[in-house]
Design a protein around this motif. Structure first.
Motif, PDB file in Angstrom:
ATOM      1  N   GLU A 188      64.397  58.479 109.471  1.00  0.00           N
ATOM      2  CA  GLU A 188      63.433  59.636 109.236  1.00  0.00           C
ATOM      3  C   GLU A 188      64.287  60.928 108.984  1.00  0.00           C
ATOM      4  O   GLU A 188      64.029  61.885 108.341  1.00  0.00           O
ATOM      5  N   HIS A 189      65.447  61.017 109.831  1.00  0.00           N
ATOM      6  CA  HIS A 189      66.373  62.384 110.034  1.00  0.00           C
ATOM      7  C   HIS A 189      66.865  62.570 108.569  1.00  0.00           C
ATOM      8  O   HIS A 189      67.353  63.718 108.258  1.00  0.00           O
ATOM      9  N   HIS A 190      66.872  61.678 107.592  1.00  0.00           N
ATOM     10  CA  HIS A 190      67.190  61.769 106.400  1.00  0.00           C
ATOM     11  C   HIS A 190      66.381  62.661 105.436  1.00  0.00           C
ATOM     12  O   HIS A 190      66.844  63.242 104.437  1.00  0.00           O
ATOM     13  N   VAL A 196      78.431  73.615  90.111  1.00  0.00           N
ATOM     14  CA  VAL A 196      78.772  73.632  91.425  1.00  0.00           C
ATOM     15  C   VAL A 196      79.707  72.154  91.632  1.00  0.00           C
ATOM     16  O   VAL A 196      80.734  72.203  92.292  1.00  0.00           O
ATOM     17  N   LEU A 197      79.102  71.207  91.069  1.00  0.00           N
ATOM     18  CA  LEU A 197      79.696  69.825  91.236  1.00  0.00           C
ATOM     19  C   LEU A 197      81.065  69.861  90.522  1.00  0.00           C
ATOM     20  O   LEU A 197      81.999  69.077  90.866  1.00  0.00           O
ATOM     21  N   TYR A 254      71.063  67.619  99.856  1.00  0.00           N
ATOM     22  CA  TYR A 254      70.242  66.311  99.423  1.00  0.00           C
ATOM     23  C   TYR A 254      70.739  66.400  97.808  1.00  0.00           C
ATOM     24  O   TYR A 254      71.261  65.300  97.405  1.00  0.00           O
ATOM     25  N   ALA A 255      70.371  67.485  97.169  1.00  0.00           N
ATOM     26  CA  ALA A 255      70.442  67.426  95.573  1.00  0.00           C
ATOM     27  C   ALA A 255      71.751  67.210  95.095  1.00  0.00           C
ATOM     28  O   ALA A 255      72.097  66.645  94.326  1.00  0.00           O
ATOM     29  N   LEU A 256      72.605  67.894  95.935  1.00  0.00           N
ATOM     30  CA  LEU A 256      74.061  67.843  95.332  1.00  0.00           C
ATOM     31  C   LEU A 256      74.720  66.508  95.781  1.00  0.00           C
ATOM     32  O   LEU A 256      75.376  65.847  94.896  1.00  0.00           O
ATOM     33  N   ARG A 257      74.262  65.850  96.896  1.00  0.00           N
ATOM     34  CA  ARG A 257      74.680  64.488  97.386  1.00  0.00           C
ATOM     35  C   ARG A 257      73.993  63.399  96.489  1.00  0.00           C
ATOM     36  O   ARG A 257      75.097  62.571  95.992  1.00  0.00           O
ATOM     37  N   TYR A 283      67.543  66.309  87.671  1.00  0.00           N
ATOM     38  CA  TYR A 283      66.677  67.321  86.959  1.00  0.00           C
ATOM     39  C   TYR A 283      66.074  68.290  87.972  1.00  0.00           C
ATOM     40  O   TYR A 283      66.213  67.940  89.123  1.00  0.00           O
ATOM     41  N   GLY A 284      65.395  69.253  87.641  1.00  0.00           N
ATOM     42  CA  GLY A 284      64.670  70.173  88.552  1.00  0.00           C
ATOM     43  C   GLY A 284      65.522  71.247  89.153  1.00  0.00           C
ATOM     44  O   GLY A 284      66.736  71.275  89.122  1.00  0.00           O
ATOM     45  N   VAL A 285      64.726  72.103  90.120  1.00  0.00           N
ATOM     46  CA  VAL A 285      65.280  73.041  90.904  1.00  0.00           C
ATOM     47  C   VAL A 285      65.101  72.550  92.219  1.00  0.00           C
ATOM     48  O   VAL A 285      64.156  71.927  92.739  1.00  0.00           O
ATOM     49  N   TRP A 286      66.257  72.527  92.747  1.00  0.00           N
ATOM     50  CA  TRP A 286      66.467  71.906  94.107  1.00  0.00           C
ATOM     51  C   TRP A 286      67.245  72.948  94.990  1.00  0.00           C
ATOM     52  O   TRP A 286      68.331  73.504  94.535  1.00  0.00           O
ATOM     53  N   GLY A 287      66.844  73.446  96.045  1.00  0.00           N
ATOM     54  CA  GLY A 287      67.498  74.356  97.010  1.00  0.00           C
ATOM     55  C   GLY A 287      67.860  75.602  96.211  1.00  0.00           C
ATOM     56  O   GLY A 287      68.900  76.135  96.570  1.00  0.00           O
TER      57      GLY A 287
END
Length: 90
Positions: A12-14, A87-88, A65-68, A73-77
């Motif tokens: 759940e913590h993830h 960034v990556l 999360y989105a980077l890992r 797709y999409g806007v994250w963070g």
């Protein structure tokens, strides 16, 4: 009876950070572009999504999360897919 002592436990913590996301009740339309969307319409939609992210209490967790996960797709963070790719690769 099964021995569950060696199982990894709850994960759940993830994902529990998502329960506190500012976008939680907004639906995905603002954060993911429809097929064929280009130009000013796409820019306007992404900017609106980024405004939601700007005040989000879990923005850092979302972006991490989105980077890992390398979300394609999409806007994250607060970053678009294009911005996350930059960034990556930096």
């Amino acid at each position: 009876m099964s021995d569950v002592s060696r199982l990894p436990g709850a994960f759940e913590h993830h994902w529990s950070w998502q329960l506190h996301a500012a976008c939680r009740t907004l639906g995905s339309g603002m954060f993911f572009h429809p097929t064929g969307e280009r130009g000013p319409e796409r820019e306007d939609r992404e900017e609106a999504a980024k405004r939601v992210c700007a005040d989000c209490p879990v923005r850092r967790e979302c972006l991490t999360y989105a980077l890992r996960a390398r979300e394609p797709y999409g806007v994250w963070g607060g970053l678009s897919a294009r911005e996350r790719r930059a960034v990556l690769t930096a």
